[in-house]
Design a protein around this motif. Structure first.
Motif, mmCIF file in Angstrom:
data_model
loop_
_atom_site.group_PDB
_atom_site.id
_atom_site.type_symbol
_atom_site.label_atom_id
_atom_site.label_comp_id
_atom_site.label_asym_id
_atom_site.label_seq_id
_atom_site.Cartn_x
_atom_site.Cartn_y
_atom_site.Cartn_z
ATOM 1 N N ILE A 53 34.797 40.308 28.334
ATOM 2 C CA ILE A 53 35.210 41.522 27.636
ATOM 3 C C ILE A 53 35.863 41.077 26.333
ATOM 4 C CG2 ILE A 53 36.484 43.675 27.772
ATOM 5 C CD1 ILE A 53 34.418 43.366 29.975
ATOM 6 N N LYS A 54 35.186 41.374 25.188
ATOM 7 C CA LYS A 54 35.631 40.837 23.904
ATOM 8 C C LYS A 54 36.558 41.793 23.184
ATOM 9 C CE LYS A 54 31.657 37.880 22.844
ATOM 10 N NZ LYS A 54 30.577 37.585 21.855
ATOM 11 N N CYS A 55 37.565 41.180 22.513
ATOM 12 C CA CYS A 55 38.403 41.909 21.567
ATOM 13 C C CYS A 55 39.032 40.888 20.639
ATOM 14 C CB CYS A 55 39.486 42.726 22.287
ATOM 15 S SG CYS A 55 40.563 43.616 21.116
ATOM 16 N N GLU A 56 38.649 40.912 19.365
ATOM 17 C CA GLU A 56 39.206 40.005 18.357
ATOM 18 C C GLU A 56 39.750 40.845 17.208
ATOM 19 O OE1 GLU A 56 39.479 36.901 18.945
ATOM 20 O OE2 GLU A 56 38.120 36.709 20.661
ATOM 21 N N ALA A 57 40.840 40.348 16.581
ATOM 22 C CA ALA A 57 41.460 41.091 15.484
ATOM 23 C C ALA A 57 42.074 40.103 14.498
ATOM 24 C CB ALA A 57 42.521 42.049 16.006
ATOM 25 N N PRO A 107 44.042 36.128 39.373
ATOM 26 C CA PRO A 107 43.748 34.744 38.962
ATOM 27 C C PRO A 107 42.306 34.549 38.488
ATOM 28 C CG PRO A 107 43.921 34.902 41.353
ATOM 29 C CD PRO A 107 44.381 36.238 40.809
ATOM 30 N N ARG A 108 41.433 35.534 38.781
ATOM 31 C CA ARG A 108 40.040 35.392 38.334
ATOM 32 C C ARG A 108 39.872 35.737 36.851
ATOM 33 N NH1 ARG A 108 37.302 39.037 42.909
ATOM 34 N NH2 ARG A 108 39.211 40.214 42.423
ATOM 35 N N ILE A 109 40.938 36.188 36.181
ATOM 36 C CA ILE A 109 40.877 36.547 34.761
ATOM 37 C C ILE A 109 41.333 35.344 33.940
ATOM 38 C CG2 ILE A 109 41.759 38.055 32.963
ATOM 39 C CD1 ILE A 109 42.098 40.234 35.053
ATOM 40 N N VAL A 138 37.845 36.814 30.326
ATOM 41 C CA VAL A 138 36.645 36.568 31.128
ATOM 42 C C VAL A 138 36.993 36.811 32.584
ATOM 43 C CG1 VAL A 138 34.920 34.864 31.828
ATOM 44 C CG2 VAL A 138 35.783 34.886 29.466
ATOM 45 N N ILE A 139 36.142 37.601 33.288
ATOM 46 C CA ILE A 139 36.318 37.842 34.724
ATOM 47 C C ILE A 139 35.312 36.977 35.461
ATOM 48 C CG2 ILE A 139 36.263 39.562 36.569
ATOM 49 C CD1 ILE A 139 36.783 41.697 34.414
ATOM 50 N N GLN A 140 35.802 36.105 36.341
ATOM 51 C CA GLN A 140 34.916 35.252 37.111
ATOM 52 C C GLN A 140 34.356 36.024 38.305
ATOM 53 O OE1 GLN A 140 37.879 32.080 37.695
ATOM 54 N NE2 GLN A 140 36.509 30.728 36.533
ATOM 55 N N GLY A 192 34.280 36.779 44.898
ATOM 56 C CA GLY A 192 34.837 37.786 45.791
ATOM 57 C C GLY A 192 34.389 39.185 45.410
ATOM 58 N N ILE A 193 35.138 40.161 45.866
ATOM 59 C CA ILE A 193 34.819 41.567 45.588
ATOM 60 C C ILE A 193 35.408 41.926 44.232
ATOM 61 C CG2 ILE A 193 35.134 43.937 46.363
ATOM 62 C CD1 ILE A 193 35.417 42.817 49.226
ATOM 63 N N ILE A 194 34.559 42.398 43.329
ATOM 64 C CA ILE A 194 35.022 42.663 41.960
ATOM 65 C C ILE A 194 34.930 44.139 41.615
ATOM 66 C CG2 ILE A 194 34.436 40.345 41.141
ATOM 67 C CD1 ILE A 194 31.902 41.569 39.901
ATOM 68 N N THR A 195 34.665 44.991 42.619
ATOM 69 C CA THR A 195 34.534 46.422 42.318
ATOM 70 C C THR A 195 35.812 46.998 41.730
ATOM 71 O OG1 THR A 195 35.112 46.871 44.628
ATOM 72 C CG2 THR A 195 32.761 46.813 44.068
ATOM 73 N N SER A 196 36.951 46.366 42.003
ATOM 74 C CA SER A 196 38.213 46.887 41.467
ATOM 75 C C SER A 196 38.288 46.762 39.952
ATOM 76 C CB SER A 196 39.399 46.138 42.108
ATOM 77 O OG SER A 196 39.326 44.756 41.796
ATOM 78 N N PHE A 197 37.457 45.917 39.370
ATOM 79 C CA PHE A 197 37.477 45.766 37.907
ATOM 80 C C PHE A 197 36.714 46.877 37.203
ATOM 81 C CE2 PHE A 197 38.208 41.263 39.175
ATOM 82 C CZ PHE A 197 39.414 41.077 38.505
ATOM 83 N N GLN A 198 35.970 47.712 37.923
ATOM 84 C CA GLN A 198 35.208 48.780 37.259
ATOM 85 C C GLN A 198 36.164 49.771 36.635
ATOM 86 O OE1 GLN A 198 31.472 50.188 38.828
ATOM 87 N NE2 GLN A 198 32.258 52.278 38.867
ATOM 88 N N GLY A 199 35.873 50.183 35.401
ATOM 89 C CA GLY A 199 36.712 51.153 34.715
ATOM 90 C C GLY A 199 36.481 51.127 33.218
ATOM 91 N N LYS A 200 37.320 51.888 32.496
ATOM 92 C CA LYS A 200 37.222 51.987 31.045
ATOM 93 C C LYS A 200 38.435 51.301 30.431
ATOM 94 C CE LYS A 200 34.498 56.228 31.057
ATOM 95 N NZ LYS A 200 34.390 57.653 30.620
#
Length: 926
Positions: free
Chosen positions: A26-30, A53-55, A65-67, A70-78
């Motif tokens: 997930i990119k964000c540069e400024a 710890p996977r971030i 970066v999300i590695q 395991g279960i990564i459904t919790s990362f879904q969102g905006k």
């Protein structure tokens, strides 16, 4: 050293976390000064990158970066990224992370369907949800596609519809397959069984719509996004199988006929525009009746900017207005934020409205990032404006002591890039002067650059740039050198070259010696640079300042440009090469205005190849007398492309055209269609009528036969008429096919009147002219009389005679011959063997000069007349003598002896004394 608000330079957008990827970025540069710090929100709430710890993160970056462990459904969102420093906060657009689940059909037991022949059936697929696109296929257990047509087809949702079933539709392995290509997954539904039994009666019925269902009523509304794809679907059941048709009831008709798919059951319009709005109607019909459904199509669109807010650098005390306008359907909602937070109009010291923010008397604390968000149900767009309020002395960003160079006649630009708030006043000075430069050829640009127009050598020197505002001032210096301009000339100028010939273009150049190392010379053709090497196997040779083209072709035509370039300027010179060639052959020969004796020929002229057509040559060929032989018929001038052709009767013509320009003749055109003229009587009679004879008592009449194109019809003959002039009153006549007629037993050399007339099966030519001819000649039968000789000198005499009577010539008198021979020398009296000489005197005359006679000699002489047949009898010989002549020179002169006062000489007799020698004359000189 100048503080800067944060600005988002790079960010992710919607992202899918595929199960086969190792990680997700997930990119964000400024950028900003000081360096911004980053924080995130997820679904509108703060999100701590250290919470899992996977971030993985990195310094001075908002990217994480999300590695995939395991279960990564919790990362879904905006997600939304915020970049902050002491001046303000920049905000990214929303970044949606989608974590798809693995699609599966539920395990279920599907009961068999028992139906009768003619019933309608729907086999439901109900595919699982997954990341689009989704592709659905109906196949059997052997992975063979179920055939589809107007009767059996699949809907957009993936269900299989039978308008009416047949007994051969029975099978136990109807399988629905759902393919998710982005997930690299294909899933299969449990097989379905369909049993079709024979019906006791035919179930004919009018159509009934299954999609849209009857519960939807006779009409429905459809919303489509502008620029997207409109899909309208109608599926009907009935027996016989219904046919689907579409029509647009209201609104403008599309420019192109709408596309239909799935055997006419789906109406498809790509790249939808507002013009596609309106009511569309589908009709399902069979012989039993029809049913209709109307779709009311509405075109909507996500927000688009009309006016985005624009930030900038502002000084303390200035006023600020930010505008934000967007369009969309439905109309977008505008929301303002400051440093990523909603603006509270109660505490905001400026004025805020839907489309505008304004601030007066800006202060340093007003520096911020202002965000404007426009949203409707189809999407959200974000625009940011960095408002930087500063109060600093001028900063000159251009280096001090820069060296510049310019070319005489061109502009010179001396840079002085300045950053200041408030804005600085800028002035330039030259050398030791403190007065600002103000001459007409100096121009100060808004960015501080000094432009010196049309420079001269006197503009060289040292310059200074001065910048000042209320906070402070700065200055830099710059040095300017002026160089001579580069100049090139190409010769020859605009040459015109014949195809296959050669051309040499030469480029002469002049440039400033200081710029020698940067000088380059190259060639262009029609704007494209030519490589500095041999081209096309050596036919085009380019060697710096020369361009040689051998065997020029039409493709070589164009504008050749020589470009001389230095580090400061460039100069170019053009030469347009024009390739000349013979014209292309004319084409499209057409015949019109058909008449018995004429036809109009028209054609299309070929390309002239830069040399205008001077004339066109029209040739013809006829296939009866001289097939395959082309003959010139006529010529037409200039660019004429039509001609009325005068034709002869009884000829089967075909025509072709040759164009002529200054270079030469084109190849002939392709032949025209043939055109046959009807026969007619001859228009002319033979020419060049003459009489020839080899024997005295015959006469051979000859003439030039008519050319094939002069015959005018079949059965050509010649009617020959003759009579003896002054003797016969009646004409003798004979018809002949050849072009001569021989008469025998004619009197010798008498005049005849002769006529030859052309005759064919359709008639005779006009009355011919009369020609006078003579019958056969014989040699003259009389000799000239009264022959006499007059002595002119020792080697020349004049001979006279009386001509023979005309009736004794017996032919055309050609002239007279004089013969003579020496009989003896008067010096020694010796007789000579007669050696005859003769001279011919042409025409009817009675004298002649005889030269080159030997002096002091006796001669005999005769005269005869001759005609075309030969010589007549000689006259009786006459005798004459030539007088003495001057002797020839002595054969030699020798010195036999000489002494102190005398000399003894010896000489030889002359070879021809030409008379009696009387003495010698001895001449001498001292």
């Amino acid at each position: 050293s100048v503080a800067q608000l944060p600005t988002i330079t790079e960010q992710s957008h919607t992202q899918v976390a595929y199960p086969f990827d190792e990680d997700f970025t997930i990119k964000c540069e400024a950028r900003g000064n000081p360096q911004p710090t980053f924080n995130w929100t997820k679904d509108g709430k703060p999100f701590d990158l250290l919470s899992d710890p996977r971030i993985l993160t990195s310094n001075n970056s908002g990217t994480f970066v999300i590695q995939n462990r395991g279960i990564i459904t919790s990362f879904q969102g905006k997600y939304r990224c915020f970049a902050s420093n002491v001046l303000g906060t920049a905000m990214s657009e929303e970044i949606e992370l989608i974590v798809p689940s693995v699609p599966k059909f539920p395990k279920e037991k599907i009961e068999p369907l028992d139906v009768e022949h003619g019933d309608s059936v729907i086999l439901h697929c109900n595919p699982p949800k997954g990341i689009p696109p989704l592709h659905i296929y109906w196949m059997n257990i052997d992975l063979q596609h179920i055939p589809q047509d107007e009767r059996v087809s699949m809907s957009l949702k993936g269900d299989l519809y039978f308008a009416n079933v047949e007994e051969n539709d029975s099978r136990s392995d109807y399988c629905c397959f759902a393919a998710f290509p982005r997930l690299r997954t294909i899933v299969q539904k449990m097989p379905m069984t369909l049993k079709v039994s024979r019906s006791n009666f035919i179930k004919e019925r009018k159509p009934k719509l299954l999609i849209p269902p009857e519960s939807a009523g006779s009409s429905s509304s459809v919303t489509v996004i502008k620029g997207g794809v409109l899909l309208l679907e109608c599926i009907a059941e009935g027996l016989p199988t219904p046919h689907l048709s579409w029509v647009k009831v209201t609104g403008d008709l599309p420019k192109d006929e709408p596309e239909t798919e799935n055997f006419g059951k789906i109406l498809k319009i790509d790249q939808v525009t507002t013009a596609d709005e309106g009511t569309y109607q589908c009709t399902a019909s069979n012989p039993m009746g029809r049913v209709k459904h109307e779709f009311h199509v509405h075109v909507e669109e996500p927000p688009q900017w009309i006016k985005e807010p624009e930030g900038g650098v502002y000084s303390v005390g200035m006023n600020l207005v930010l505008l934000c306008e967007a369009i969309g359907n439905p109309e977008p909602t505008i929301r303002w934020k400051r440093n990523g937070m909603p603006i509270d109009s109660r505490t905001f010291r400026g004025r805020i409205s839907t489309r505008e923010i304004s601030l007066t008397n800006l202060q340093l604390q007003d520096s911020a990032v202002y965000q404007c968000e426009a949203s409707n149900k189809h999407g959200t767009i974000l625009a940011s404006a960095n408002v930087n309020v500063l109060n600093i002395a001028p900063l000159i960003l251009t280096s001090d002591g820069e060296n510049y160079a310019a070319v005489v006649g061109y502009s010179a630009f001396l840079h002085c890039e300045i950053f200041a708030s408030p804005s600085a006043d800028v002035r330039w000075t030259k050398d030791d002067s403190i007065a600002p430069l103000a001459a007409f050829h100096y121009e100060l640009n808004k960015n501080g650059t000094l432009e010196i127009k049309a420079t001269t050598k006197e503009d060289a020197g040292s310059y200074a740039c001065w910048a000042a505002n209320s906070v402070g001032k700065r200055a830099i210096t710059a040095n300017l050198d002026i160089r001579d301009a580069t100049n090139v000339v190409v010769t020859p100028k605009n040459p015109r070259v014949l195809k296959s010939h050669s051309i040499l273009l030469k480029c002469q150049s002049e440039y400033d010696p200081h710029l020698k190392h940067s000088f380059k010379l190259f060639w262009r053709k029609d704007g494209d640079e030519l490589p500095l090497s041999s081209i096309e196997d050596g036919r085009i040779i380019l060697d710096r300042d020369t361009l040689f083209i051998s065997s020029v072709t039409p493709e070589d035509q164009g504008v050749y440009t020589c470009v001389g370039r230095t580090s400061l300027d460039s100069s170019s010179a053009e030469s347009q090469l024009i390739v000349l060639d013979v014209p292309d052959p004319p084409a499209d020969l057409q015949l019109s205005e058909h008449q018995n004796r004429s036809v109009r020929l028209s054609w299309r002229a070929g390309a002239t190849h830069n040399s205008p057509i001077n004339e066109s040559i029209i040739e013809f060929e006829e296939n009866h007398w001289e097939p395959a032989r082309w003959q010139e018929l006529t010529r037409v001038p200039g660019n004429d492309t039509t001609a009325l052709l005068s034709l002869a009767p009884y000829v089967n013509y075909q025509f072709r055209v040759v164009s002529v320009n200054a270079v030469g003749r084109s190849q002939p055109s392709k032949p025209s269609l043939r055109y046959a003229t009807p026969p007619a009587a001859p228009d002319k009679n033979p020419e060049n009528i003459r009489v020839e004879a080899s024997e005295p008592n015959e006469m051979v009449m000859k003439w030039e036969p008519l050319k094939p194109t002069e015959r005018n019809g079949p059965g050509l003959e010649y009617k020959v008429s003759w009579r003896q002039r002054g003797v016969e009153a009646d004409w003798n006549e004979e018809m002949v096919k050849k072009h001569s007629l021989t008469l025998r037993n004619t009197p010798t050399f008498v005049p005849y009147e002769i006529k030859v007339q052309a005759v064919n099966n359709l008639g005779a030519a006009p009355e011919p002219n009369v020609t006078i001819g003579y019958s056969g000649e014989d040699v003259p039968d009389a000799a000239p009389s009264g022959v006499s000789v007059e002595i002119v000198n020792s080697t020349l005499v004049k001979v006279f005679w009386f001509g023979i009577p005309r009736d004794r010539v017996r032919g055309h008198l050609r002239g007279y011959k004089v013969s003579w021979w020496k009989t003896k020398s008067m010096l020694d009296g010796k007789r000579h063997h007669p050696e005859k000489h003769f001279l011919t005197f042409v025409g009817d005359r009675n004298y002649g000069m005889i030269p080159s006679l030997e002096p002091f000699s006796e001669f005999r002489l005769t005269v005869l007349a001759y005609n075309s047949k030969g010589d007549g009898p000689e006259s009786s010989p006459i005798l004459f003598e030539t007088p003495e002549g001057v002797p020839e020179q002595p054969r030699f002169l020798r010195i036999l002896n000489f002494d102190k006062d005398s000399v003894t000489l010896s000489w030889g007799l002359p070879k021809k004394p030409n008379g009696h020698l009387t003495g010698y004359i001895l001449q001498y000189q001292i």
